[in-house]
Design an enzyme around this catalytic site. Structure first.
Site, PDB file in Angstrom:
ATOM      1  N   THR A  54      -0.187   0.287  -3.850  1.00 54.89           N
ATOM      2  CA  THR A  54      -0.458  -0.970  -4.553  1.00 54.89           C
ATOM      3  C   THR A  54      -1.335  -1.896  -3.688  1.00 54.89           C
ATOM      4  O   THR A  54      -2.400  -2.335  -4.119  1.00 54.89           O
ATOM      5  CB  THR A  54       0.876  -1.684  -4.874  1.00 54.89           C
ATOM      6  N   VAL A  55      -0.903  -2.187  -2.478  1.00 53.34           N
ATOM      7  CA  VAL A  55      -1.640  -3.142  -1.636  1.00 53.34           C
ATOM      8  C   VAL A  55      -2.839  -2.465  -0.972  1.00 53.34           C
ATOM      9  O   VAL A  55      -3.949  -3.025  -0.937  1.00 53.34           O
ATOM     10  CB  VAL A  55      -0.708  -3.777  -0.575  1.00 53.34           C
ATOM     11  N   VAL A 112       4.810 -12.064   4.896  1.00 61.93           N
ATOM     12  CA  VAL A 112       5.663 -13.126   4.335  1.00 61.93           C
ATOM     13  C   VAL A 112       4.878 -13.888   3.283  1.00 61.93           C
ATOM     14  O   VAL A 112       3.803 -14.420   3.568  1.00 61.93           O
ATOM     15  CB  VAL A 112       6.146 -14.111   5.427  1.00 61.93           C
ATOM     16  N   ILE A 137      -0.028 -16.244   0.391  1.00 65.77           N
ATOM     17  CA  ILE A 137       0.006 -17.625   0.910  1.00 65.77           C
ATOM     18  C   ILE A 137      -0.269 -17.623   2.413  1.00 65.77           C
ATOM     19  O   ILE A 137       0.430 -16.945   3.158  1.00 65.77           O
ATOM     20  CB  ILE A 137       1.388 -18.290   0.678  1.00 65.77           C
ATOM     21  N   LYS A 150      11.943 -11.546   5.675  1.00 67.05           N
ATOM     22  CA  LYS A 150      10.952 -12.625   5.742  1.00 67.05           C
ATOM     23  C   LYS A 150      11.545 -13.885   6.384  1.00 67.05           C
ATOM     24  O   LYS A 150      10.878 -14.578   7.162  1.00 67.05           O
ATOM     25  CB  LYS A 150      10.449 -12.937   4.329  1.00 67.05           C
TER      26      LYS A 150
HETATM   27  P1  NDP Z   1       3.270   1.522  -2.216  1.00 70.45           P
HETATM   28  O1  NDP Z   1       4.542   2.291  -2.323  1.00 70.45           O
HETATM   29  O2  NDP Z   1       2.531   1.187  -3.447  1.00 70.45           O
HETATM   30  O3  NDP Z   1       2.277   2.256  -1.204  1.00 70.45           O
HETATM   31  C1  NDP Z   1       2.702   2.937  -0.074  1.00 70.45           C
HETATM   32  C2  NDP Z   1       1.588   3.825   0.419  1.00 70.45           C
HETATM   33  O4  NDP Z   1       2.013   4.485   1.601  1.00 70.45           O
HETATM   34  C3  NDP Z   1       1.185   4.929  -0.575  1.00 70.45           C
HETATM   35  O5  NDP Z   1      -0.220   5.072  -0.592  1.00 70.45           O
HETATM   36  C4  NDP Z   1       1.838   6.192  -0.007  1.00 70.45           C
HETATM   37  O6  NDP Z   1       1.131   7.395  -0.283  1.00 70.45           O
HETATM   38  C5  NDP Z   1       1.774   5.893   1.467  1.00 70.45           C
HETATM   39  N1  NDP Z   1       2.818   6.597   2.218  1.00 70.45           N
HETATM   40  C6  NDP Z   1       4.137   6.558   2.043  1.00 70.45           C
HETATM   41  N2  NDP Z   1       4.762   7.360   2.932  1.00 70.45           N
HETATM   42  C7  NDP Z   1       3.773   7.920   3.667  1.00 70.45           C
HETATM   43  C8  NDP Z   1       3.765   8.863   4.735  1.00 70.45           C
HETATM   44  N3  NDP Z   1       4.911   9.354   5.228  1.00 70.45           N
HETATM   45  N4  NDP Z   1       2.589   9.237   5.259  1.00 70.45           N
HETATM   46  C9  NDP Z   1       1.429   8.729   4.769  1.00 70.45           C
HETATM   47  N5  NDP Z   1       1.380   7.831   3.762  1.00 70.45           N
HETATM   48  C10 NDP Z   1       2.530   7.441   3.231  1.00 70.45           C
HETATM   49  O7  NDP Z   1       3.690   0.188  -1.420  1.00 70.45           O
HETATM   50  P2  NDP Z   1       2.973  -1.248  -1.478  1.00 70.45           P
HETATM   51  O8  NDP Z   1       1.508  -1.100  -1.415  1.00 70.45           O
HETATM   52  O9  NDP Z   1       3.572  -2.071  -2.550  1.00 70.45           O
HETATM   53  O10 NDP Z   1       3.520  -1.887  -0.103  1.00 70.45           O
HETATM   54  C11 NDP Z   1       2.974  -1.529   1.138  1.00 70.45           C
HETATM   55  C12 NDP Z   1       3.486  -2.498   2.198  1.00 70.45           C
HETATM   56  O11 NDP Z   1       3.087  -3.811   1.856  1.00 70.45           O
HETATM   57  C13 NDP Z   1       5.010  -2.543   2.331  1.00 70.45           C
HETATM   58  O12 NDP Z   1       5.350  -2.788   3.682  1.00 70.45           O
HETATM   59  C14 NDP Z   1       5.382  -3.749   1.487  1.00 70.45           C
HETATM   60  O13 NDP Z   1       6.603  -4.338   1.879  1.00 70.45           O
HETATM   61  C15 NDP Z   1       4.221  -4.663   1.797  1.00 70.45           C
HETATM   62  N6  NDP Z   1       3.957  -5.690   0.816  1.00 70.45           N
HETATM   63  C16 NDP Z   1       3.865  -5.390  -0.505  1.00 70.45           C
HETATM   64  C17 NDP Z   1       3.570  -6.376  -1.428  1.00 70.45           C
HETATM   65  C18 NDP Z   1       3.488  -6.101  -2.884  1.00 70.45           C
HETATM   66  O14 NDP Z   1       3.364  -7.056  -3.663  1.00 70.45           O
HETATM   67  N7  NDP Z   1       3.516  -4.849  -3.326  1.00 70.45           N
HETATM   68  C19 NDP Z   1       3.357  -7.774  -1.001  1.00 70.45           C
HETATM   69  C20 NDP Z   1       3.456  -7.981   0.431  1.00 70.45           C
HETATM   70  C21 NDP Z   1       3.749  -6.974   1.296  1.00 70.45           C
HETATM   71  P3  NDP Z   1       1.011   7.935  -1.814  1.00 70.45           P
HETATM   72  O15 NDP Z   1       0.159   6.917  -2.517  1.00 70.45           O
HETATM   73  O16 NDP Z   1       0.344   9.264  -1.679  1.00 70.45           O
HETATM   74  O17 NDP Z   1       2.406   7.986  -2.326  1.00 70.45           O
HETATM   75  N1  HSE Z   2       8.584  -6.985  -2.949  1.00 76.41           N
HETATM   76  C1  HSE Z   2       8.064  -8.162  -2.359  1.00 76.41           C
HETATM   77  C2  HSE Z   2       8.323  -9.336  -3.271  1.00 76.41           C
HETATM   78  C3  HSE Z   2       6.583  -8.018  -2.138  1.00 76.41           C
HETATM   79  O1  HSE Z   2       8.682  -9.123  -4.425  1.00 76.41           O
HETATM   80  O2  HSE Z   2       8.198 -10.466  -2.817  1.00 76.41           O
HETATM   81  C4  HSE Z   2       5.969  -9.183  -1.398  1.00 76.41           C
HETATM   82  O3  HSE Z   2       6.395  -9.211  -0.072  1.00 76.41           O
END
Ligand code: NDP
Ligand code: HSE
Length: 428
Positions: free
Chosen positions: A14-15, A133, A137, A206
């Site tokens: 996602t991110v 966090v 923001i 956070k």
């Molecule tokens: P996702 O689950 O959407 O993405 C995780 C990514 O990591 C995927 O591309 C996945 O691969 C990859 N991955 C997982 N395990 C492995 C591994 N063992 N080796 C290599 N790649 C791996 O998570 P998000 O993007 O939502 O979140 C990512 C981070 O950002 C987290 O720490 C989350 O807390 C933080 N975050 C998220 C926010 C949000 O709104 N979603 C906001 C703020 C922070 P694949 O795609 O192939 O499964």
């Molecule tokens: N899962 C977290 C939330 C993502 O809902 O706030 C942002 O850190």
């Protein structure tokens, strides 16, 4: 002529995918403002064959995060996998290979942050974590830079977008908890395991990060008292509405003497309070300083694009330091403060009891509150006979005293059930 900085991504979900797209679509503005051209050259994911809608060649993808962390063609490593492993060992490997790192991983920072920061400080490298966090923001940088000379006394806010989205939909649209959570997942707000959101592990992490920066002492997720939103019922939300409150998941970190008190839990706040207007995936954090007074940071706290802006800001900061020298502020946890027990905190409380409807019941209950020194501000009865409920709002009381009273209420024959206990915050 722009200078090129090469980024290795760990994670492109996602991110991560939003970061790659933002760097691509805002390339011109980024170069104009910073003189840096950021190129994503390697990406580690679980499934390298899956299409992610990003303009990168298939050869850039691998399933080995260690390969990206140690790649000599990568200048900065950006971790967006989440969880502890392989995120931590990959970040430590990147630092070991002389690369600054950027991460949005609050879980990792709030549990194993010390290892990461010590390694980065020992190597004189940046760890950017603005996105960890409150998503989009800008909050970490203002705390570390703009408020570096201030004495921060208290932080209070909404720091989880998923639970705020769920509570908003339950309140405004009478949606069920399950349906609202499914929608938050679909919109990309929730963690890979949304239990982290609804059980408030994410908000606790956070809160720990914010408290560590604000009070110069390492606070871990385990130091934060935590209650999630799964016990909040539609009935609580309806009673809150009738009383002029809304239910929010709050994070509060404050100094009690020289110790840190940090907690996350659902609470009723007055409908006129600024945090009551924070809806959906939005977050807001109040910071109270000795000289500056009260500041409020508000914006989208979750979701791909807002979070990607914070990640990219950190990447550009690290890129500038690589090209022109200098370093971001490193670890500032130079004190060792104690952690105050939750029993010592004070709040007002909402208590909902299912009771026998007969003379003397109210007196028995009031006597229990009175014995524990918990003073009652409002009480009224809902329903009659077998359906009788008593709703209490207390004056400010110690958590320890309230808990002792509730324990005794559970033992009263007249009390059939203690249906809910919620803290009431934000009253003048
Ligand atoms: P996702 O689950 O959407 O993405 C995780 C990514 O990591 C995927 O591309 C996945 O691969 C990859 N991955 C997982 N395990 C492995 C591994 N063992 N080796 C290599 N790649 C791996 O998570 P998000 O993007 O939502 O979140 C990512 C981070 O950002 C987290 O720490 C989350 O807390 C933080 N975050 C998220 C926010 C949000 O709104 N979603 C906001 C703020 C922070 P694949 O795609 O192939 O499964
Ligand atoms: N899962 C977290 C939330 C993502 O809902 O706030 C942002 O850190």
């Amino acid at each position: 002529m722009s200078e090129v900085v090469r980024v290795g991504m760990l994670g492109c979900g996602t991110v991560g995918a939003a970061v790659v797209r933002l760097l691509d679509e805002h390339r011109t503005e980024i170069e104009l403002r910073t003189g840096v051209r950021v190129e994503v050259v390697r990406v580690a994911v679980r499934d390298p064959a899956r299409d992610r809608g990003v303009a990168l060649p298939a050869a850039a993808f691998t399933d080995d995060p260690g390969e990206v962390a140690s790649d000599p063609n990568v200048d900065i490593v950006c971790e967006l996998i989440g969880g502890t492993e392989p995120a931590l060992s990959s970040l430590l490997s990147a630092i070991d290979h002389g690369k600054p790192v950027v991460t949005a991983n609050k879980e990792l920072l709030a549990t194993r942050g010390r290892e990461l920061f010590e390694a980065a400080d020992a190597n004189g490298l940046d760890v950017g974590f603005e996105a960890a966090v409150a998503g989009g923001i800008p909050l970490i940088r203002p705390l570390k830079h703009s408020l570096a000379g201030e004495r921060i006394r208290r932080l209070m806010g909404i720091v989880n977008g998923t639970t705020n989205y769920v509570l908003t939909r339950m309140t405004d649209d009478a949606m069920s908890f399950e349906d609202a959570l499914a929608e938050a997942k679909r919109l990309g707000f929730a963690e890979a395991d949304p239990t982290a959101d609804v059980a408030a592990h994410d908000a606790a992490a956070k809160c720990a990060i914010l408290a560590s920066i604000a009070f110069n002492s390492r606070v871990t997720a385990g130091d934060v008292y935590r209650e999630g939103i799964t016990a909040v019922t539609r009935q609580d939300i309806e009673f809150a509405r009738r009383l002029g409150y809304v239910v929010k998941l709050l994070a509060v970190a404050e100094l009690e003497g020289e110790s840190v008190a940090a907690r996350v839990h659902p609470a009723m706040i007055p409908a006129a309070h600024p945090l009551a207007a924070v809806r959906g995936s939005f977050n807001a954090v109040f910071v109270e300083g000795e000289r500056v007074g009260e500041l409020m940071f508000y914006g989208r706290g979750a979701g791909a694009d807002p979070t990607a802006t914070s990640v990219v800001g950190d990447l550009l900061g690290a890129a500038r330091h690589l090209l022109h020298g200098g370093r971001a502020v490193g670890c500032t946890c130079r004190l060792t403060r104690g952690i105050s027990p939750i029993e010592d905190m004070e709040s007002e409380y909402y208590v909902l009891l299912q009771v026998e409807d007969r003379p003397g019941v109210l007196g028995e209950i009031a006597a229990v509150f009175g014995r524990e020194g918990v003073s009652i501000r409002h009480v009224w009865q809902e329903g009659l006979g077998a359906d009788a409920q008593l709703v209490f709002i207390t004056h400010r009381a110690r958590e320890g005293a309230l808990r002792a009273a509730v324990e005794q209420l559970r033992g009263l024959a007249a009390v059939e059930a203690v249906e809910s206990v919620l803290r009431v915050e934000g009253e003048e």
